[in-house]
Motif scaffolding. Structure first.
Motif, PDB file in Angstrom:
ATOM      1  N   TYR A 110       0.620  -0.544   0.000  1.00 53.53           N
ATOM      2  CA  TYR A 110      -0.291   0.123  -0.071  1.00 53.53           C
ATOM      3  C   TYR A 110       0.863   1.310  -0.203  1.00 53.53           C
ATOM      4  O   TYR A 110       2.057   1.002   0.689  1.00 53.53           O
ATOM      5  N   ARG A 111       0.469   2.210  -0.533  1.00 54.58           N
ATOM      6  CA  ARG A 111       0.816   4.044  -0.541  1.00 54.58           C
ATOM      7  C   ARG A 111       0.093   4.469   0.446  1.00 54.58           C
ATOM      8  O   ARG A 111      -1.041   4.381   0.691  1.00 54.58           O
ATOM      9  N   ALA A 112       0.678   4.546   1.537  1.00 59.35           N
ATOM     10  CA  ALA A 112       0.580   5.185   2.717  1.00 59.35           C
ATOM     11  C   ALA A 112       0.728   6.755   3.059  1.00 59.35           C
ATOM     12  O   ALA A 112       1.880   6.504   2.666  1.00 59.35           O
ATOM     13  N   THR A 113      -0.576   7.064   3.814  1.00 60.09           N
ATOM     14  CA  THR A 113       0.172   8.294   3.930  1.00 60.09           C
ATOM     15  C   THR A 113      -0.321   9.161   5.231  1.00 60.09           C
ATOM     16  O   THR A 113      -1.008   8.603   6.028  1.00 60.09           O
ATOM     17  N   LEU A 114      -0.001   9.774   6.152  1.00 53.91           N
ATOM     18  CA  LEU A 114      -0.674  10.532   7.543  1.00 53.91           C
ATOM     19  C   LEU A 114      -0.279  12.000   7.124  1.00 53.91           C
ATOM     20  O   LEU A 114       0.808  12.414   6.257  1.00 53.91           O
ATOM     21  N   GLN A 115      -1.488  12.631   7.509  1.00 59.12           N
ATOM     22  CA  GLN A 115      -1.381  14.081   7.995  1.00 59.12           C
ATOM     23  C   GLN A 115      -1.257  14.757   8.629  1.00 59.12           C
ATOM     24  O   GLN A 115      -1.499  14.637   9.389  1.00 59.12           O
ATOM     25  N   THR A 116       0.470  15.325   7.901  1.00 61.24           N
ATOM     26  CA  THR A 116       0.993  16.312   9.391  1.00 61.24           C
ATOM     27  C   THR A 116       0.791  17.831   9.043  1.00 61.24           C
ATOM     28  O   THR A 116      -0.026  18.142   8.115  1.00 61.24           O
ATOM     29  N   LYS A 117       1.283  18.243  10.045  1.00 64.01           N
ATOM     30  CA  LYS A 117       1.445  19.662  10.184  1.00 64.01           C
ATOM     31  C   LYS A 117       2.775  20.514   8.680  1.00 64.01           C
ATOM     32  O   LYS A 117       2.291  21.529   7.647  1.00 64.01           O
ATOM     33  N   GLY A 118       3.352  19.385   7.902  1.00 65.36           N
ATOM     34  CA  GLY A 118       3.882  19.971   7.179  1.00 65.36           C
ATOM     35  C   GLY A 118       3.540  19.464   5.429  1.00 65.36           C
ATOM     36  O   GLY A 118       4.320  19.201   4.496  1.00 65.36           O
ATOM     37  N   GLY A 119       2.117  18.547   5.694  1.00 65.72           N
ATOM     38  CA  GLY A 119       1.264  17.930   4.555  1.00 65.72           C
ATOM     39  C   GLY A 119       1.739  16.650   4.446  1.00 65.72           C
ATOM     40  O   GLY A 119       1.852  16.354   5.375  1.00 65.72           O
ATOM     41  N   GLN A 120       1.253  16.009   4.013  1.00 66.74           N
ATOM     42  CA  GLN A 120       1.464  14.411   3.193  1.00 66.74           C
ATOM     43  C   GLN A 120       2.409  13.927   3.868  1.00 66.74           C
ATOM     44  O   GLN A 120       3.688  14.298   3.145  1.00 66.74           O
ATOM     45  N   LEU A 121       3.026  12.919   4.436  1.00 68.33           N
ATOM     46  CA  LEU A 121       4.230  12.535   4.947  1.00 68.33           C
ATOM     47  C   LEU A 121       3.977  10.951   4.524  1.00 68.33           C
ATOM     48  O   LEU A 121       2.934  10.052   5.292  1.00 68.33           O
ATOM     49  N   PRO A 122       4.056  10.050   2.984  1.00 67.37           N
ATOM     50  CA  PRO A 122       4.060   9.217   2.597  1.00 67.37           C
ATOM     51  C   PRO A 122       5.177   8.548   3.200  1.00 67.37           C
ATOM     52  O   PRO A 122       6.254   8.430   3.464  1.00 67.37           O
ATOM     53  N   PHE A 123       4.741   6.928   2.663  1.00 65.47           N
ATOM     54  CA  PHE A 123       5.303   6.084   3.449  1.00 65.47           C
ATOM     55  C   PHE A 123       4.578   4.279   2.675  1.00 65.47           C
ATOM     56  O   PHE A 123       3.793   4.559   2.671  1.00 65.47           O
ATOM     57  N   GLY A 124       5.630   3.103   2.446  1.00 58.04           N
ATOM     58  CA  GLY A 124       5.120   1.895   2.215  1.00 58.04           C
ATOM     59  C   GLY A 124       4.429   1.373   3.491  1.00 58.04           C
ATOM     60  O   GLY A 124       5.054   1.242   4.601  1.00 58.04           O
ATOM     61  N   LEU A 125       2.961   0.752   2.953  1.00 55.68           N
ATOM     62  CA  LEU A 125       3.205  -0.324   4.253  1.00 55.68           C
ATOM     63  C   LEU A 125       2.857  -2.061   3.740  1.00 55.68           C
ATOM     64  O   LEU A 125       1.582  -1.764   2.226  1.00 55.68           O
ATOM     65  N   ALA A 126       3.043  -2.691   3.509  1.00 52.86           N
ATOM     66  CA  ALA A 126       3.105  -4.387   2.834  1.00 52.86           C
ATOM     67  C   ALA A 126       2.584  -5.265   3.935  1.00 52.86           C
ATOM     68  O   ALA A 126       2.689  -5.445   5.292  1.00 52.86           O
ATOM     69  N   ILE A 127       0.880  -5.653   3.722  1.00 50.31           N
ATOM     70  CA  ILE A 127      -0.011  -6.434   4.197  1.00 50.31           C
ATOM     71  C   ILE A 127       0.161  -7.688   4.083  1.00 50.31           C
ATOM     72  O   ILE A 127      -0.383  -8.005   2.910  1.00 50.31           O
TER      73      ILE A 127
END
Length: 417
Positions: free
Chosen positions: A33-50
């Motif tokens: 998956y392409r995952a994101t967290l919404q931070t004060k600096g904008g979207q922080l993306p990372f990979g997530l394998a399930i």
């Protein structure tokens, strides 16, 4: 035998369902998956394998940053929601399952009364970090960069660092080395005249953005960390950039030749360097914490290294400085860390992770500058080296150099009579 009417059976089944209040858990689609967290600096993306877990309704999950595939704890599904814990860092991802998408929250429990949260989303399929791979970069940022981080809220808090990056097309990977450790595995993109990098490992949430001026060979940008941390940073291309010698930052006070420690393990057993276990042995003392990803990187090196070398006459003692000095709270965290990294050497609770308090717990040292800090004692119990910070595997050649130097020193001390 007479059977009840079919309609009655259906009604009884519905009643049983409503009374139990349970339904079949929604399956999670396996893949990356392409995952994101919404931070004060904008979207922080990372990979997530399930991937499917070993038990029903469980999943194996991995955070992906650059070349790192970091295992999180076993995820569970209840109803239409998945919970992905990272108990070592008191954090978790909780999300609703909607086909190929996950929508929810990242939570980090700082104390029993304080929980930090950020919005979380993930979509199965996309493999890019910030932008699709077709997006082009004007210039390359590959190489070594002399870097300075500044906190505007505290102008004296300026940190010199070294950025080391690799680039293929618009994909950039690398890290920043600092005197107290590195920023682990960063992954991102160079797009036009901009650089974007990020990392999420369950504890660290790092987002870097910068503008690249090839004329001046400068990067200028911002760095967002966690929920609210922010620093500005500038970097200049410099193949000779380097940090202060990590063996000079922490040292013994005048008159001290050894390290005096006596702290309890979670079992209650008190461990001291004067114990028979350490007599006549080359000993590595690891100042650490279960909350610390750089300590995790060092432990990932030391644990298998100890299994391979313990018969040569070496020992390791971990001094864990946790968020709480209470054993009932921090003891289980130490035990989880030992299980996760298959640690065979003792780890004791030495105090809290406040550096000033940690220094008081180790009065032979001038200060505790960083977690981790590694202290190496010879067979006579004399301190021969104190290494501040740790250059983890995300630093590439710097990690390789550290491992080589560590092994050379251990070999030298073992050869001494």
């Amino acid at each position: 035998m007479r059977f009840p009417p079919f309609s009655l059976l259906i009604g009884l089944a519905g009643l049983a369902f409503s009374c139990s209040g349970q339904s079949q858990p929604t399956p999670v689609k396996s893949g990356t998956y392409r995952a994101t967290l919404q931070t004060k600096g904008g979207q922080l993306p990372f990979g997530l394998a399930i991937e499917p877990g070993k038990q029903a309704n469980t999943y194996a999950v991995f955070a992906i940053n650059g070349t790192e595939r970091l295992a999180m704890d076993s995820a569970t599904v209840t109803g239409d929601s998945i919970r992905i814990p990272m108990a070592l860092f008191d954090s978790e991802l909780v999300a609703k399952i909607d086909g190929s998408k996950l929508t929810g929250t990242w939570r980090r429990h700082r104390t029993a009364q304080q929980t930090l949260t950020l919005p979380f989303q993930a979509e199965l399929g996309p493999t890019y970090r910030f932008v699709p791979d077709a997006k082009s970069a004007k210039n390359t940022v590959a190489g070594t960069w002399a870097t300075e981080f500044s906190n505007k809220r505290n102008q004296v808090d300026t940190v010199n660092a070294v950025g080391v990056f690799k680039q293929s097309g618009n994909r950039v990977s690398g890290t920043f080395l600092t005197p107290t450790g590195d920023y682990r595995y960063l992954d991102g993109n160079a797009v036009g005249d901009s650089l974007f990098l990020s990392c999420f490992d369950g504890s660290h949430l790092f987002l870097f953005k910068a503008k690249h001026d090839p004329a001046t060979k400068m990067l200028t940008g911002g760095f967002w960390a966690g929920i609210s941390g922010y620093e500005s940073w500038v970097a200049k291309a410099d193949p000779t950039a380097k940090l202060p010698d990590p063996a000079t930052l922490t040292y013994l006070k005048p008159g001290s030749k050894t390290l005096t420690v006596s702290f309890p393990e979670p079992s209650g057993n008190v461990v001291s360097l004067t114990d028979p276990r350490y007599k006549g042995k080359v000993t590595v003392v690891q100042i650490m914490g279960s909350w610390c990803p750089n300590c995790m990187d060092e432990t990932n090196f030391l644990s298998p290294w100890y299994k391979k070398n313990r018969q040569r006459g070496v020992e390791i003692l971990g001094l864990s400085f946790e968020r709480s000095a209470e054993m009932n709270e921090s003891g289980p965290k130490i035990e989880r860390m030992k299980q996760r990294f298959k640690i065979d050497y003792p780890i004791v609770l030495a105090g809290t992770n406040d550096k000033a308090k940690a220094a008081k717990a180790l009065p032979d040292l001038n200060a505790v500058v960083a977690f981790p800090t590694t202290i190496i004692l010879d067979k006579a119990g004399k301190v021969r080296q104190i290494y501040t910070g740790f250059s983890g595997p995300g630093t590439g050649k710097y990690y390789d150099q550290y491992v080589d130097e560590f092994n050379r020193l251990i070999d030298k001390l073992l050869a001494e009579s």
